[in-house]
Write an enzyme that holds these catalytic residues in place. Structure first.
Site, PDB file in Angstrom:
ATOM      1  N   GLU A 250     -28.461  43.963 -66.125  1.00  0.00           N
ATOM      2  CA  GLU A 250     -27.065  44.372 -65.522  1.00  0.00           C
ATOM      3  C   GLU A 250     -26.218  44.409 -66.420  1.00  0.00           C
ATOM      4  O   GLU A 250     -26.036  43.419 -67.519  1.00  0.00           O
ATOM      5  CB  GLU A 250     -26.829  43.169 -64.394  1.00  0.00           C
ATOM      6  N   GLY A 328     -29.251  49.064 -60.483  1.00  0.00           N
ATOM      7  CA  GLY A 328     -28.861  48.147 -59.280  1.00  0.00           C
ATOM      8  C   GLY A 328     -27.833  48.153 -58.345  1.00  0.00           C
ATOM      9  O   GLY A 328     -27.995  47.767 -57.343  1.00  0.00           O
ATOM     10  N   ASP A 329     -26.958  49.002 -58.968  1.00  0.00           N
ATOM     11  CA  ASP A 329     -25.942  49.448 -58.214  1.00  0.00           C
ATOM     12  C   ASP A 329     -25.997  51.072 -57.306  1.00  0.00           C
ATOM     13  O   ASP A 329     -25.022  51.680 -57.028  1.00  0.00           O
ATOM     14  CB  ASP A 329     -24.436  49.322 -58.631  1.00  0.00           C
ATOM     15  N   HIS A 447     -38.638  80.942 -63.543  1.00  0.00           N
ATOM     16  CA  HIS A 447     -37.924  82.015 -63.947  1.00  0.00           C
ATOM     17  C   HIS A 447     -36.247  81.549 -63.721  1.00  0.00           C
ATOM     18  O   HIS A 447     -36.130  80.960 -62.489  1.00  0.00           O
ATOM     19  CB  HIS A 447     -38.106  83.371 -63.541  1.00  0.00           C
ATOM     20  N   HIS A 494     -44.155  89.748 -71.150  1.00  0.00           N
ATOM     21  CA  HIS A 494     -43.731  89.619 -72.580  1.00  0.00           C
ATOM     22  C   HIS A 494     -43.023  90.822 -73.164  1.00  0.00           C
ATOM     23  O   HIS A 494     -43.332  92.063 -72.813  1.00  0.00           O
ATOM     24  CB  HIS A 494     -44.920  89.096 -73.492  1.00  0.00           C
ATOM     25  N   LEU A 499     -40.848  85.711 -72.796  1.00  0.00           N
ATOM     26  CA  LEU A 499     -41.307  85.757 -71.292  1.00  0.00           C
ATOM     27  C   LEU A 499     -40.085  85.984 -70.232  1.00  0.00           C
ATOM     28  O   LEU A 499     -39.151  85.412 -70.145  1.00  0.00           O
ATOM     29  CB  LEU A 499     -42.085  84.711 -70.728  1.00  0.00           C
ATOM     30  N   ASP A 519     -47.662  95.185 -70.708  1.00  0.00           N
ATOM     31  CA  ASP A 519     -47.192  93.920 -71.150  1.00  0.00           C
ATOM     32  C   ASP A 519     -47.374  92.938 -69.814  1.00  0.00           C
ATOM     33  O   ASP A 519     -46.825  91.840 -70.085  1.00  0.00           O
ATOM     34  CB  ASP A 519     -45.627  94.119 -71.403  1.00  0.00           C
TER      35      ASP A 519
END
Length: 530
Positions: A250, A328-329, A447, A494, A499, A519
């Protein structure tokens, strides 16, 4: 980081008997022997046996588990109850996922069946200990709005040779139990560990697992005692790039009594796919931090010494709630991965810690799926370009971007890992496929703005659609082409070694009709990574 009101101290444990000591030693020796065999190449990872799992080991050493949470497996050799609960979107129905057998691995096929044709989230993580400290989705706190449940299918992984799921936390997700039994309070001693990942981290507060406040507020120094894992450096200097195993006590993430790191050799774990993170604290004047590769080797101690010198930490003032994924909060800007974790009553011995690490290694997190070279879900593959110019080039990720580059038998292990993918059922359509990174668990090809990236699955419908591709016969007459699920006239292509999802002719350079059919046609082959 968090707080809560004091509780009545627990009844002291009875002293260990000589028989329990002998049991503990036998358990430690048995598991360490299994690890030695694994490291020396003298045998396969030992099968989990009753009495050799983490909570059996800690219990035999006189520090029983008071919390044991895992989505992947049982943490007691005799446990056959529920591991976690999922809720599906289609009708709001829920199902509990159990081990395949007592002491075994999660029945992920039951989840897949229940969640078929819809999506599911994890709504509860069950405590396997007799204390029943179950974790549910966290409510609002002093630093964050109420959390949402994590997607149930975001982190597929192999464990013990089985296909199971871990828990992938994105910002705004977290779990908690504010009304627990047996967890340390008001300066009592405790230990804890979690298996997490160094590939899914950030520098936001706070990816924690452990002891927190009971009111979701920051109630002051020493009111937390939780493992933190991430790249947030609260007290400078921190060495290296992290991520580091730290103690969230904390109002600070501590690497030592001074807060900052006193250990220049502690540069963090780096991008280890699976990490054991461990914290133990006597609640009075000493705490220790350890980490290890969850796939091999032992534990490294990065700090063992006094409590923080600032006021409020010696003695500690733990409140006994359990938190996972936030501070914790309810500071909930962090990300992280969780596979398993326990909390103990009392400080485990170093020998017990070593035996637990040996057991974790024996699980074989992230091991081979057992299938290779096909587009069936669970198969590990590499994708090779078929265009005449580029038949030695493979799809790989590099700096989070998907590219093609040559990979050969003499390439580095990193290059081979980066060029290996695990075929998963399509995240948006099970009749299609998604590609999970082999060395970045929970990260998928996705993508964005037509370009392909490697990113962690966040559970959103947009991500699911962007990361789903539908196989078709190769447009060039050879191999396989992959149409984008949400842009079905665009295919994985490609172009200049990068890509894209590209159409056959269009406004962008990467849409060029020249060699488009070649491709977008790919050869699916055996994975480069072993």
């Amino acid at each position: 980081m968090l707080r809560r009101t004091p509780q009545t101290p627990q009844t002291p444990r009875t002293p260990r008997t000589p028989r329990r000591v002998r049991t503990a030693l036998l358990s430690v020796l048995a598991v360490c022997a299994g690890l030695a065999a694994l490291l020396l190449g003298t045998g396969a990872p030992p099968a989990a046996a009753a009495g050799s799992l983490p909570c059996d080991i800690y219990g035999a050493a006189g520090t029983p588990c008071v919390a044991a949470h895992s989505l992947t497996r049982a943490l007691y050799g005799s446990y056959g109850g529920p591991l976690y609960q999922v809720r599906r979107a289609s009708d709001g129905a829920s199902a509990k996922i159990t081990p395949l057998s007592a002491g075994g691995y999660a029945d992920a096929a039951a989840q897949d069946s229940f969640c078929s044709r819809t999506t599911c989230v994890v709504t509860e993580i069950y405590d396997q200990s007799p204390r029943h400290n179950d974790l549910t989705v966290e409510g609002a706190g002093g630093a964050g709005a109420a959390d949402v449940a994590a997607p149930a299918d975001a982190l597929p992984v192999t464990a013990g040779g089985h296909q199971v799921y871990g828990l992938e936390i994105s910002a705004g997700m977290g779990y908690r139990d504010n009304s627990t039994s047996g967890v340390a309070v008001n300066g009592q001693a405790e230990g804890m560990y979690m298996v997490t990942s160094g590939t899914h981290v950030n520098n936001r507060c706070c990816f924690d697992y452990g002891n927190a406040e009971t009111n979701n507020l920051d109630t002051g120094n020493g009111h937390m005692d939780a493992i933190n894992f991430g790249t947030e450096c609260w007290f400078a200097p921190c060495y290296g790039q992290g991520p580091w195993v730290q103690a969230d006590l904390e109002n600070g993430l501590f690497q030592s009594d001074a807060g900052y790191s006193r250990n220049t050799a502690n540069t963090g774990t780096g991008a280890l796919p699976f990490v054991t993170a461990l914290l133990k604290n006597n609640g009075q004047n000493h705490f220790a931090l350890k980490y290890g590769n969850a796939r091999s080797g032992g534990l490294t101690t990065t700090y063992s010494g006094g409590e923080p010198t600032a006021s409020g930490y010696s003695p500690m003032h733990q409140e006994g709630a359990i938190v996972l994924g936030t501070g914790g909060d309810n500071s909930n800007g962090s990300i992280g991965s969780f596979f398993e974790g326990v909390m103990t009553s009392g400080i485990p011995t170093d020998a017990a810690d070593a035996a637990v690490q040996a057991d974790i290694v024996s699980v074989g997190y992230g091991g081979p799926t057992g299938s290779a070279g096909t587009l069936n879900p669970g198969s590990e593959i590499s994708l090779r370009a078929t265009t005449a110019c580029c038949t030695t080039e493979y799809v790989r990720h590099q700096n989070d971007v998907a590219v093609t580059s040559p990979v050969t038998s003499s390439s580095s292990a990193l290059d081979k890992d980066d060029a290996t993918w695990i075929v998963r059922r399509g995240l948006a359509d099970a009749s299609c496929v998604s590609f999970e990174s082999r060395n970045y668990p929970g990260d998928f090809l996705r993508h964005f703005d037509y370009r392909l990236h490697r990113q962690p699955m966040d559970g959103t419908a947009q991500f699911r659609a962007d990361a789903t591709f539908c196989p078709q016969a190769g447009r060039s007459g050879t191999g396989t082409s992959f149409a984008s699920y949400n842009y079905p006239t665009r295919y994985l292509r490609h172009y200049n070694h990068t890509l894209y999802i590209a159409s056959d002719g269009g406004p962008n350079d990467f849409d060029s009709a020249t060699s488009w059919a070649a491709d977008v046609s790919w050869a699916t082959g055996s994975p480069w990574a072993p």
